[in-house]
Design a protein around this motif. Structure first.
Motif, short mmCIF file in Angstrom:
data_model
loop_
_atom_site.label_atom_id
_atom_site.label_comp_id
_atom_site.label_asym_id
_atom_site.label_seq_id
_atom_site.Cartn_x
_atom_site.Cartn_y
_atom_site.Cartn_z
N ASN A 161 0.82 -1.20 0.00
CA ASN A 161 0.00 0.00 0.00
C ASN A 161 0.86 1.26 0.00
OD1 ASN A 161 -2.42 -1.37 -0.06
ND2 ASN A 161 -2.71 -1.32 2.16
N GLY A 162 1.99 1.19 0.70
CA GLY A 162 2.90 2.33 0.73
C GLY A 162 3.43 2.67 -0.64
N ALA A 163 3.73 1.64 -1.43
CA ALA A 163 4.22 1.87 -2.79
C ALA A 163 3.15 2.51 -3.66
CB ALA A 163 4.70 0.56 -3.41
N VAL A 164 1.89 2.09 -3.46
CA VAL A 164 0.78 2.66 -4.24
C VAL A 164 0.60 4.14 -3.89
CG1 VAL A 164 -1.68 2.51 -4.75
CG2 VAL A 164 -0.35 0.42 -4.40
N VAL A 165 0.61 4.45 -2.58
CA VAL A 165 0.46 5.83 -2.14
C VAL A 165 1.61 6.69 -2.67
CG1 VAL A 165 0.52 7.35 -0.12
CG2 VAL A 165 -0.89 5.29 -0.09
N ASN A 166 2.82 6.18 -2.55
CA ASN A 166 4.00 6.93 -3.00
C ASN A 166 3.96 7.16 -4.50
OD1 ASN A 166 6.70 8.07 -2.44
ND2 ASN A 166 7.42 6.36 -3.69
N GLY A 167 3.59 6.13 -5.25
CA GLY A 167 3.56 6.25 -6.70
C GLY A 167 2.51 7.24 -7.18
N LEU A 168 1.28 7.10 -6.67
CA LEU A 168 0.20 7.95 -7.15
C LEU A 168 0.36 9.39 -6.68
CD1 LEU A 168 -2.92 5.62 -6.74
CD2 LEU A 168 -1.78 6.31 -8.85
N SER A 169 0.92 9.59 -5.50
CA SER A 169 1.03 10.96 -4.97
C SER A 169 2.08 11.77 -5.72
CB SER A 169 1.38 10.92 -3.48
OG SER A 169 2.65 10.34 -3.26
N GLN A 170 3.05 11.10 -6.36
CA GLN A 170 4.11 11.80 -7.07
C GLN A 170 3.92 11.80 -8.59
OE1 GLN A 170 8.19 11.20 -5.67
NE2 GLN A 170 7.40 9.86 -4.07
N LEU A 171 2.90 11.09 -9.05
CA LEU A 171 2.72 10.92 -10.49
C LEU A 171 2.32 12.22 -11.18
CD1 LEU A 171 2.63 8.81 -12.79
CD2 LEU A 171 0.21 8.50 -12.26
N SER A 172 2.98 12.53 -12.27
CA SER A 172 2.59 13.66 -13.11
C SER A 172 2.48 13.18 -14.54
CB SER A 172 3.63 14.79 -13.01
OG SER A 172 4.89 14.35 -13.51
N CYS A 173 1.74 13.91 -15.34
CA CYS A 173 1.53 13.53 -16.73
C CYS A 173 1.78 14.76 -17.60
CB CYS A 173 0.10 13.00 -16.92
SG CYS A 173 -0.15 12.14 -18.47
N ILE A 174 2.95 14.81 -18.20
CA ILE A 174 3.36 15.98 -18.98
C ILE A 174 2.40 16.20 -20.15
CG2 ILE A 174 5.18 16.89 -20.47
CD1 ILE A 174 7.20 15.37 -18.70
N GLY A 175 1.94 17.46 -20.29
CA GLY A 175 1.06 17.79 -21.39
C GLY A 175 -0.39 17.48 -21.15
N ARG A 176 -0.74 17.01 -19.96
CA ARG A 176 -2.13 16.75 -19.61
C ARG A 176 -2.51 17.65 -18.44
NH1 ARG A 176 -5.18 14.39 -23.53
NH2 ARG A 176 -4.27 12.43 -24.26
N ILE A 177 -3.22 18.73 -18.74
CA ILE A 177 -3.58 19.74 -17.74
C ILE A 177 -2.35 20.03 -16.87
CG2 ILE A 177 -5.29 20.47 -16.04
CD1 ILE A 177 -7.24 18.56 -17.15
N GLU A 178 -1.26 20.38 -17.56
CA GLU A 178 0.01 20.67 -16.90
C GLU A 178 0.06 22.16 -16.54
OE1 GLU A 178 4.83 20.03 -17.61
OE2 GLU A 178 3.42 19.73 -19.27
N ARG A 179 0.36 22.45 -15.29
CA ARG A 179 0.27 23.81 -14.76
C ARG A 179 1.62 24.51 -14.76
NH1 ARG A 179 -0.86 25.00 -8.45
NH2 ARG A 179 0.76 23.40 -8.40
N PHE A 180 1.60 25.79 -15.14
CA PHE A 180 2.79 26.63 -15.08
C PHE A 180 2.40 27.96 -14.44
CE2 PHE A 180 3.39 23.76 -18.62
CZ PHE A 180 4.71 23.35 -18.48
N GLN A 181 3.10 28.32 -13.37
CA GLN A 181 2.85 29.62 -12.73
C GLN A 181 3.73 30.67 -13.41
OE1 GLN A 181 0.37 30.09 -10.27
NE2 GLN A 181 0.72 32.15 -11.08
#
Length: 236
Positions: A161-181
């Motif tokens: 479960n720790g691996a799932v939490v760690n993986g999903l919490s850090q996951l980003s998807c470049i070019g999919r609703i990607e935010r730039f301030q």
């Protein structure tokens, strides 16, 4: 070449995303542990068919005999196609909204808070995780990923479960609703949306996150896409 590379790299698990459709796609030569159909939308109609059920039949062509299927398809007729083909293949179907479900709520600044709820074995009764990615559609995708992992664990694949939490919490998807301030409190969002479903997800996010802002849209697409419909959605 990709599969040879994965084999030479001694991967514990491989995720193969279909290139186009499914039934006739080159990835369909593989014998998977789990088959997954995330959603059905109108895209590539010149190859896959003009209706959602026709496209669903092409995508459901990845279902293998006696291999479990996870489906996030919600449109009724398309879901019925997936269910029928799974039954023909004697493959157990795990359906979002029936066998498992989720709730997603916006995090304070960006991202989503996901609660996964299983209704049957082998799914977790309740699983919570914070997602870095924005949008209810990404919460839904993450729920499908959790369901897949539960099925793999049931097959003996050791994922904590720790691996799932760690993986999903850090996951980003470049070019999919990607935010730039940007300077002067300007928020830039880059998204590769190119069909009605992905534009709808973008619009839902903009409506939720940017309703108090003035919005400028720069839009481009290839000539085979339904640009008029997408522009109407964005114009609202």
């Amino acid at each position: 070449l990709a599969i040879l590379h994965f084999d030479n790299s001694n991967c514990d698990a491989i995720v193969l995303e279909v290139g186009l459709g499914g039934r006739l796609d080159s990835t369909n030569v593989c014998s998977p542990s789990v088959c997954v159909i995330t959603s059905i939308g109108l895209d590539h109609q010149h190859v896959l068919g003009q209706t959602l059920p026709e496209i669903a039949a092409e995508k459901a062509g990845i279902i293998k005999s006696n291999v479990p299927v996870v489906s996030g398809v919600r449109e009724y007729e398309s879901a019925q196609v997936v269910s029928r083909i799974a039954s023909q293949q004697n493959s157990e179907l795990f359906q979002l909204g029936q066998d498992f479900r989720y709730t997603g709520s916006p995090a304070q600044e960006w991202g989503s808070k996901l609660v996964f709820l299983g209704n049957r074995d082998p799914f977790s009764d309740r699983f919570e995780v914070d997602l870095h990615m924005e949008g209810d559609h990404q919460a839904g995708n993450a729920a499908l990923a959790i369901a897949i992992l539960d099925l793999l664990r049931d097959q003996g694949v050791p994922v904590s479960n720790g691996a799932v939490v760690n993986g999903l919490s850090q996951l980003s998807c470049i070019g999919r609703i990607e935010r730039f301030q940007l300077p002067n409190n300007v928020l830039g969002i880059v998204d590769a949306a190119h069909n009605q479903d992905s534009v709808a997800a973008l619009c839902e996010t903009l409506d939720r996150r940017c309703s108090d802002r003035s919005i400028a849209v720069v839009f481009g697409t290839s000539i085979d896409k339904d640009s008029e419909t997408m522009l109407q959605m964005l114009a609202e």
